[in-house]
Design a protein around this motif. Structure first.
Motif, PDB file in Angstrom:
ATOM      1  N   THR A 100       0.842  -1.186   0.000  1.00 54.12           N
ATOM      2  CA  THR A 100       0.000   0.000   0.000  1.00 54.12           C
ATOM      3  C   THR A 100       0.879   1.238   0.000  1.00 54.12           C
ATOM      4  O   THR A 100       1.867   1.310   0.741  1.00 54.12           O
ATOM      5  CB  THR A 100      -0.897   0.007   1.266  1.00 54.12           C
ATOM      6  N   LEU A 101       0.490   2.220  -0.817  1.00 51.42           N
ATOM      7  CA  LEU A 101       1.252   3.461  -0.874  1.00 51.42           C
ATOM      8  C   LEU A 101       1.016   4.268   0.402  1.00 51.42           C
ATOM      9  O   LEU A 101      -0.124   4.477   0.819  1.00 51.42           O
ATOM     10  CB  LEU A 101       0.838   4.307  -2.079  1.00 51.42           C
ATOM     11  N   GLY A 110       7.083   7.923  -5.336  1.00 48.30           N
ATOM     12  CA  GLY A 110       6.294   7.854  -4.110  1.00 48.30           C
ATOM     13  C   GLY A 110       6.941   6.888  -3.144  1.00 48.30           C
ATOM     14  O   GLY A 110       8.108   6.506  -3.306  1.00 48.30           O
ATOM     15  N   LYS A 111       6.166   6.493  -2.125  1.00 48.14           N
ATOM     16  CA  LYS A 111       6.668   5.545  -1.125  1.00 48.14           C
ATOM     17  C   LYS A 111       5.587   4.527  -0.803  1.00 48.14           C
ATOM     18  O   LYS A 111       4.402   4.856  -0.734  1.00 48.14           O
ATOM     19  CB  LYS A 111       7.071   6.260   0.167  1.00 48.14           C
ATOM     20  N   ALA A 112       6.049   3.280  -0.580  1.00 46.49           N
ATOM     21  CA  ALA A 112       5.133   2.205  -0.201  1.00 46.49           C
ATOM     22  C   ALA A 112       5.580   1.619   1.124  1.00 46.49           C
ATOM     23  O   ALA A 112       6.779   1.553   1.418  1.00 46.49           O
ATOM     24  CB  ALA A 112       5.106   1.121  -1.274  1.00 46.49           C
ATOM     25  N   ARG A 113       4.605   1.216   1.935  1.00 46.27           N
ATOM     26  CA  ARG A 113       4.917   0.570   3.207  1.00 46.27           C
ATOM     27  C   ARG A 113       5.234  -0.898   2.936  1.00 46.27           C
ATOM     28  O   ARG A 113       4.429  -1.633   2.395  1.00 46.27           O
ATOM     29  CB  ARG A 113       3.747   0.684   4.177  1.00 46.27           C
ATOM     30  N   VAL A 114       6.447  -1.307   3.344  1.00 43.69           N
ATOM     31  CA  VAL A 114       6.904  -2.689   3.191  1.00 43.69           C
ATOM     32  C   VAL A 114       7.297  -3.159   4.582  1.00 43.69           C
ATOM     33  O   VAL A 114       8.300  -2.713   5.137  1.00 43.69           O
ATOM     34  CB  VAL A 114       8.112  -2.779   2.223  1.00 43.69           C
ATOM     35  N   ALA A 130      -3.367   3.546  -2.318  1.00 43.45           N
ATOM     36  CA  ALA A 130      -3.538   2.669  -3.482  1.00 43.45           C
ATOM     37  C   ALA A 130      -2.681   1.420  -3.297  1.00 43.45           C
ATOM     38  O   ALA A 130      -1.613   1.445  -2.677  1.00 43.45           O
ATOM     39  CB  ALA A 130      -3.136   3.397  -4.754  1.00 43.45           C
ATOM     40  N   THR A 131      -3.168   0.311  -3.815  1.00 44.49           N
ATOM     41  CA  THR A 131      -2.409  -0.946  -3.770  1.00 44.49           C
ATOM     42  C   THR A 131      -1.585  -1.061  -5.042  1.00 44.49           C
ATOM     43  O   THR A 131      -2.091  -0.825  -6.142  1.00 44.49           O
ATOM     44  CB  THR A 131      -3.358  -2.156  -3.652  1.00 44.49           C
TER      45      THR A 131
END
Length: 150
Positions: A100-101, A110-114, A130-131
């Motif tokens: 998910t962003l 952008g950045k995504a949570r990992v 957003a996925t």
């Protein structure tokens, strides 16, 4: 120590070499240790074998054991897939996964949570939440595409 106990000395040398292999792995000392263990067996069977014959036989056993490793064992180890080919390349392990962003992708960034961290991502402009699915990696930046959640 008498000649009758010479086989013990060879077995101690074998244990020291094999123990050294555990501390400093590289397969080298292991095979010499195997040769020393073989010498222990020979000395148990032939306790009157002289020092020169022992040295020559040990050199021969060492050569044979190292040859066996180099010719037969090493090629097989090289062919066996470990399943960890990407162990130290975490980004490649993420390919195909969805996240998910946490920062919108604007102008391609952008950045995504990992897990409990965030990774920089590149892809089409998308809003926060957003996925996305990871399609590749450029250094430490994940390439992503939008995923329809439904």
């Amino acid at each position: 120590m008498g000649d009758m106990a010479m086989h013990y000395i060879w077995w101690i040398v074998a244990l020291l070499l094999i123990g050294g292999e555990v501390l400093m792995p590289g397969y080298f000392m292991l095979w010499i240790g195997i040769a020393a263990a073989a010498m222990g067996i020979v000395m148990f069977a032939l306790p009157d074998l002289g020092p020169l014959a022992q040295a020559v036989l040990f050199a021969l056993f060492t050569f044979v054991s190292c040859f066996v490793y180099w010719k037969f064992v090493r090629p097989r180890l090289a062919r066996v897939p470990s399943g960890n080919e990407r162990l130290n390349r975490r980004g490649e392990q993420l390919i195909g996964q969805r996240f998910t962003l946490c920062d919108a992708i604007i102008n391609g960034r952008g950045k995504a949570r990992v897990g409990d961290g965030m990774w920089l991502v590149t892809g089409p402009d998308l809003p926060v939440g957003a996925t996305v699915e990871v399609t590749g990696i450029d250094g430490t930046i994940l390439r992503v595409k939008a995923v329809e959640v439904g």
